[in-house]
Design a protein around this motif. Structure first.
Motif, PDB file in Angstrom:
ATOM      1  N   TYR A 223       0.824  -1.202   0.000  1.00 20.79           N
ATOM      2  CA  TYR A 223       0.000   0.000   0.000  1.00 20.79           C
ATOM      3  C   TYR A 223       0.862   1.258   0.000  1.00 20.79           C
ATOM      4  CZ  TYR A 223      -3.451   3.453   1.530  1.00 20.79           C
ATOM      5  OH  TYR A 223      -4.271   4.555   1.620  1.00 20.79           O
TER       6      TYR A 223
ATOM      7  N   TYR B 205      -3.431   3.812  11.492  1.00 16.03           N
ATOM      8  CA  TYR B 205      -3.691   4.625  10.306  1.00 16.03           C
ATOM      9  C   TYR B 205      -3.665   6.084  10.726  1.00 16.03           C
ATOM     10  CZ  TYR B 205      -6.336   6.404   6.220  1.00 16.03           C
ATOM     11  OH  TYR B 205      -6.755   7.081   5.094  1.00 16.03           O
TER      12      TYR B 205
ATOM     13  N   ARG C 126       0.728  14.059   4.782  1.00 15.95           N
ATOM     14  CA  ARG C 126       1.157  12.700   4.453  1.00 15.95           C
ATOM     15  C   ARG C 126       0.455  11.707   5.377  1.00 15.95           C
ATOM     16  NH1 ARG C 126       5.958  12.336   1.442  1.00 15.95           N
ATOM     17  NH2 ARG C 126       6.191  10.199   2.213  1.00 15.95           N
ATOM     18  N   GLU C 127      -0.199  10.739   4.777  1.00 14.37           N
ATOM     19  CA  GLU C 127      -0.833   9.686   5.554  1.00 14.37           C
ATOM     20  C   GLU C 127       0.145   8.526   5.760  1.00 14.37           C
ATOM     21  OE1 GLU C 127      -5.544  10.294   4.731  1.00 14.37           O
ATOM     22  OE2 GLU C 127      -4.569   8.669   3.635  1.00 14.37           O
ATOM     23  N   SER C 128      -0.189   7.621   6.678  1.00  9.87           N
ATOM     24  CA  SER C 128       0.605   6.408   6.868  1.00  9.87           C
ATOM     25  C   SER C 128      -0.303   5.297   7.358  1.00  9.87           C
ATOM     26  CB  SER C 128       1.759   6.637   7.846  1.00  9.87           C
ATOM     27  OG  SER C 128       1.271   6.963   9.128  1.00  9.87           O
ATOM     28  N   LEU C 129       0.011   4.087   6.942  1.00 14.35           N
ATOM     29  CA  LEU C 129      -0.781   2.910   7.307  1.00 14.35           C
ATOM     30  C   LEU C 129       0.202   1.776   7.573  1.00 14.35           C
ATOM     31  CD1 LEU C 129      -3.603   1.589   7.575  1.00 14.35           C
ATOM     32  CD2 LEU C 129      -3.463   1.025   5.149  1.00 14.35           C
ATOM     33  N   ASN C 130       0.292   1.348   8.845  1.00 16.63           N
ATOM     34  CA  ASN C 130       1.335   0.407   9.219  1.00 16.63           C
ATOM     35  C   ASN C 130       0.872  -0.581  10.279  1.00 16.63           C
ATOM     36  OD1 ASN C 130       4.055   1.461   7.982  1.00 16.63           O
ATOM     37  ND2 ASN C 130       2.973   3.274   8.717  1.00 16.63           N
TER      38      ASN C 130
ATOM     39  N   PHE D 213      -4.395   9.526   9.305  1.00 18.50           N
ATOM     40  CA  PHE D 213      -5.167   9.987   8.153  1.00 18.50           C
ATOM     41  C   PHE D 213      -5.264  11.506   8.118  1.00 18.50           C
ATOM     42  CE2 PHE D 213      -8.041   9.052  11.642  1.00 18.50           C
ATOM     43  CZ  PHE D 213      -8.888  10.147  11.685  1.00 18.50           C
TER      44      PHE D 213
ATOM     45  N   PRO E 174       0.627   5.049   0.936  1.00 16.37           N
ATOM     46  CA  PRO E 174      -0.215   6.060   1.580  1.00 16.37           C
ATOM     47  C   PRO E 174      -0.304   7.333   0.750  1.00 16.37           C
ATOM     48  CG  PRO E 174       1.322   5.086   3.143  1.00 16.37           C
ATOM     49  CD  PRO E 174       1.750   4.634   1.783  1.00 16.37           C
TER      50      PRO E 174
END
Length: 361
Positions: free
Chosen positions: A209, A249, A222-226, A251, A211
């Motif tokens: 993915y 997340y 800046r988003e992040s998904l971890n 968002f 982000p």
């Protein structure tokens, strides 16, 4: 012991750093702050637990709220404070809380007692329990008990921002994603269903993915998904019937926490998804007239705040808010936490100039 609010903001920072105030033990520092403000006749001082509120009532047309937290993460050999000159010849103050955020608190305390005739009415808030569970947060407690104390036309949170203005903040959601299986003896694995293996597609999807970078009111968030934690297993000779991971997340503030949760439920379709924690972000708030005046007065370009901060609590009450304070946020909570003393002075001078002359009430 007492706080000397006539000292420079640099020396006052050292005073504050040298008073241990790990979350849950803010009572002594709150007592000292309250006592130091007692002689400021232009301020009404209110205490809520270990949070101190001080405000003017000058009949100004607009009110600015300026807040900072008194607590720190645990000390690890980095108190008392000390001053060094780094390789670049810059004077740097070291110690727990120098960055997060006793330098900002020192600036606020000094200005609170010295600015008896500001151009706007001011509410100063120094609060407890910021570094622990959101349910304990002192600013959140005030918002529940006395939301009138947080009312204003604009708010500034003194979180470290390298002396730059950071508008709003990302929201955050943490979910527990669970895969189910069937136990069996590992020698007869075909008779079971391995739940740890069942997480593999979700992990692969996370790894692939990318982000998003989301523009919100002129700033790019800046988003992040971890995956941030993972677990599973019964014994070394048992095929596990359950495995889980915690996913965080971060968002952009163009969406609500509810919308972020809905995204995660769709992203992990086929798995059990349970919300562990969620907090809305805050839009930049830079379109507010006071925010625009503040940006012009400080003379720096505003950027986004990627992490979650208590500006979101002001945003929830309809008060536009920004982060502004001395210190590099990437050094917060680190054992080599430190702040350039020039940033402390610069923030004090910028706030003083703005609060006394940059606004016509």
């Amino acid at each position: 012991m007492s706080l000397d609010l006539t000292a420079t903001s640099i020396d006052l920072t050292r005073q504050l750093v040298d008073i241990p105030s790990v979350s849950g033990d803010e009572g002594p520092i709150a007592d000292l702050v309250e006592a130091a403000l007692a002689g400021a006749t232009h301020l009404e001082v209110i205490r809520d637990g270990d949070a101190i509120v001080a405000r003017t009532d000058l009949g100004r047309a607009r009110r600015v709220v300026i807040a900072g937290h008194l607590d720190t993460v645990p000390i690890n050999g980095n108190v008392p404070s000390h001053v060094e000159t780094d390789e670049a010849g810059e004077t740097v103050l070291w110690g727990r809380g120098t960055t997060d955020m006793k330098a900002g608190v020192a600036v606020q305390l000094k200005l609170a007692v010295e600015l008896a005739e500001p151009a706007v009415d001011l509410t100063w808030i120094w609060y407890d329990h910021e570094e622990v569970a959101a349910s304990l947060n002192g600013l959140g407690r005030i918002a529940r008990n006395r939301p009138d104390l947080l009312a204003g036309d604009f708010a500034i949170l003194g979180e470290p921002s390298n002396g730059r203005i950071e508008g709003g903040c990302n929201g955050t959601v943490r979910v527990r994603v669970t895969a189910r299986g069937v136990r069996s003896h590992s020698a007869r694995a075909w008779m079971g269903v391995n739940a740890v293996h069942g997480l593999a597609p979700a992990l692969a999807k996370l790894a692939a993915y990318e982000p998003a970078i989301v523009p919100v009111d002129g700033l790019d968030y800046r988003e992040s998904l971890n995956a941030v934690e993972i677990g599973g297993g019964v014994a070394t000779n048992v095929i596990p019937d359950k495995a889980w991971m915690l996913v965080n997340y971060r968002f952009a503030p163009d969406k609500s926490a509810a919308e972020a949760i809905a995204f995660l439920e769709e992203f992990f379709a086929g798995y059990e998804v349970v919300v562990d924690d969620a907090a809305d972000g805050a839009r930049p708030g830079l379109d507010a007239p006071l925010a625009q005046e503040f940006v012009r007065a400080v003379g720096v370009e505003a950027g986004p705040k990627y992490g979650w901060t208590d500006v979101a609590r002001f945003a929830a009450l309809g008060v536009p808010a920004v982060n502004y304070g001395p210190g590099d946020p990437s050094l917060a909570h680190k054992d080599d936490e430190r702040v350039p003393v020039a940033q402390i002075t610069d923030c004090e001078e910028a706030l003083r100039a703005w609060l006394t002359g940059a606004i016509t009430a």
